[in-house]
Scaffold this active site. Structure first.
Site, PDB file in Angstrom:
ATOM      1  N   GLU A   1      -5.457   1.948  -8.566  1.00  0.00           N
ATOM      2  CA  GLU A   1      -4.368   1.253  -7.882  1.00  0.00           C
ATOM      3  C   GLU A   1      -4.052  -0.027  -8.654  1.00  0.00           C
ATOM      4  OE1 GLU A   1      -3.122  -0.097  -3.396  1.00  0.00           O
ATOM      5  OE2 GLU A   1      -5.201  -0.438  -4.013  1.00  0.00           O
TER       6      GLU A   1
ATOM      7  N   CYS B   1       0.816  -1.218   0.000  1.00  0.00           N
ATOM      8  CA  CYS B   1       0.000   0.000   0.000  1.00  0.00           C
ATOM      9  C   CYS B   1       0.845   1.262   0.000  1.00  0.00           C
ATOM     10  CB  CYS B   1      -0.966  -0.002   1.180  1.00  0.00           C
ATOM     11  SG  CYS B   1      -0.175  -0.136   2.785  1.00  0.00           S
TER      12      CYS B   1
END
Length: 488
Positions: free
Chosen positions: A381, A281
């Site tokens: 993402e 992340c």
């Protein structure tokens, strides 16, 4: 094929579910183990054990609770290579990445050992004549962690040691993709002789997650994963009266100014983008050059081409596979999407083949240049080893582009200008800021911050935020009159 069990109330027990899925080595597709899909009865058993264990554990002095953590720190250090090997086998990352992950986990155990000071309360004498007021911290109750696949060992330790040190019982639900690491760690933790029910582990998928979010005994939920699931976990957990911290996804931008050191910036950026195959992340995703960009572009391309991809236990390998074949196909689709939007492929890592591991989920480092700033790839993402390279004229434009995105996990800048660094630090809308740093991962004493759609909740993992999350405050106002002080 060996089947994994749950750890409930101090014993290893079979799941009530009769359905199992395979745990695969992403580099070879070898079946490592089978994991039960789990069900609500598993959660009910673990919750009951945690509830009973909490009654004794909450009354254990904090100075005694942290003694277990001191022993845990030593256990993890003594077994770090074995744990790291398991992480590599089930998640695909390199051995050195896996070992570094466990170093970070151990840092959190070490930090939580300071809980006698971290959870101290406050006291004010004579708030009015003869009246004192003070605040104490008490444990929340049974809590649970729903962990992701990308850091099988570390992320649970953003929460677990703090929860235990604060006096809570705990339930761990590892990702069904990578359940072996936490199973191994919990087996090691049996040596601590914690009271029964204080530590529990349950395997499973969606049904188990829902049961954790709904069970009335469980008071707090910690989650890390995609933003869509984080929002679901936060909404459903809060609706059932739980305290929730839910870390979501990210699209981490990096600004490179013309005065940045080219060699240093290249090495750090490449490690950030391609570390753990981009499956973290805090992985850098979009690299934004400001002004002249020829030198940094050429340097990034050369470095990406030279990064070796392969099986993570081989010593010269710098990047492993992505976690599943589905993940590989998704990354390929996003690369194609970026090209269809007008991006130019500078380095193509699709359809990589590693000798001896032809069935692995490998994607080699990829670089796409000039993707449109309003396109799908710029906003999505990727969670894979893909670097999107965009060129912007000014730092003001670059910051505006960063702040227009839905995520706010991390943003970094490379520069030798203190003035521009301060401007960026002040204006960039992200919870973790890096200045000449490629992965702005907070150490254990600081919270793992996150803004916007990268986090749902109020209190993050690690540091003082974890202490706040795993305790509830009680304010006491008391008066004692002299005439009551009689001798009997």
């Amino acid at each position: 094929m060996e089947k994994l069990q749950n750890y409930i109330n101090g014993r290893w027990v079979d799941s009530h579910s009769s359905e199992f899925t395979n745990v695969l080595n992403p580099a070879s597709q070898e079946i490592l183990m089978q994991v039960p899909t789990g069900n609500a009865q598993d959660v009910a058993d673990a919750a009951q054990a945690a509830h009973e264990g909490f009654q004794e554990w909450r009354s254990t002095p904090v100075s005694k609770r942290v003694q277990y953590l001191f022993k845990l720190k030593t256990l993890l250090e003594d077994n770090i290579d074995d744990i790291a090997k398991t992480i590599t086998l089930e998640s695909g990352k390199t051995f050195l990445e896996a070992k570094a992950e466990m170093v970070r986990a151990i840092e959190n155990v070490e930090n939580a050992c300071g809980m006698p000071a971290l959870m101290q309360g406050e006291f004010s004498e004579d708030i009015a004549k003869g009246i004192d007021e003070y605040m104490i911290r008490q444990p929340l109750g049974p809590c649970a962690c729903i962990a992701p696949f990308n850091f099988p060992g570390m992320i649970t330790f953003w929460f677990l040691p703090y929860a235990l040190a604060c006096g809570n019982s705990y339930i761990i639900k590892p990702s069904e993709k990578v359940p072996l690491t936490m199973t191994k760690i919990v087996a090691l933790m049996e040596k601590l002789d914690l009271p029964n029910g204080v530590l529990n582990l349950i395997q499973g998928g969606h049904e188990v997650v829902d049961a954790l979010l709904e069970h009335p005994v469980i008071k707090g939920i910690s989650f890390v994963g995609s933003s869509n699931v984080a929002k679901y976990v936060y909404s459903k957990g809060a609706a059932h009266g739980k305290r929730v911290q839910a870390q979501g996804g990210a699209k981490n931008p990096v600004i490179v100014l013309p005065d940045a050191d080219i060699d240093m910036t290249t090495q750090i950026v490449i490690d950030s983008v391609y570390g753990c195959a981009g499956q973290r992340c805090l992985a850098a995703s979009t690299i934004i050059t400001v002004g002249e960009h020829k030198d940094i572009t050429e340097s990034l391309v050369e470095s990406a081409k030279n990064r070796k991809t392969g099986f993570g236990l081989e010593s010269d390998v710098q990047m492993g596979p992505v976690i599943t074949a589905e993940s590989k196909n998704r990354v390929h689709h996003l690369i194609d999407k970026g090209l269809s939007e007008g991006g130019r492929l500078l380095v193509d890592g699709r359809n990589a083949k590693v000798p001896g591991f032809e069935n692995g989920n490998f994607i080699e480092p990829t670089i796409i240049e000039d993707i449109p700033l309003d396109g799908e790839l710029a906003a999505t993402e990727i969670f894979g080893p893909v670097l999107s390279l965009v060129h912007i004229n000014t730092i003001e434009e670059a910051i505006r582009f960063i702040n227009s995105g839905r995520y706010g996990n991390m943003a970094c800048i490379f520069t030798s200008s203190g003035l521009n660094a301060r401007k960026f630090r002040h204006e960039a809308e992200a919870g973790n800021i890096g200045i000449n740093i490629g992965v702005a991962a907070p150490v254990a004493q600081f919270p793992f911050s996150g803004w916007k759609d990268s986090f749902y909740g109020d209190l993050h993992g690690q540091g003082n935020h974890a202490v706040e999350f795993f305790t509830q405050t009680k304010v006491v106002i008391e008066r004692w009159l002299k005439e009551w002080n009689r001798k009997f």
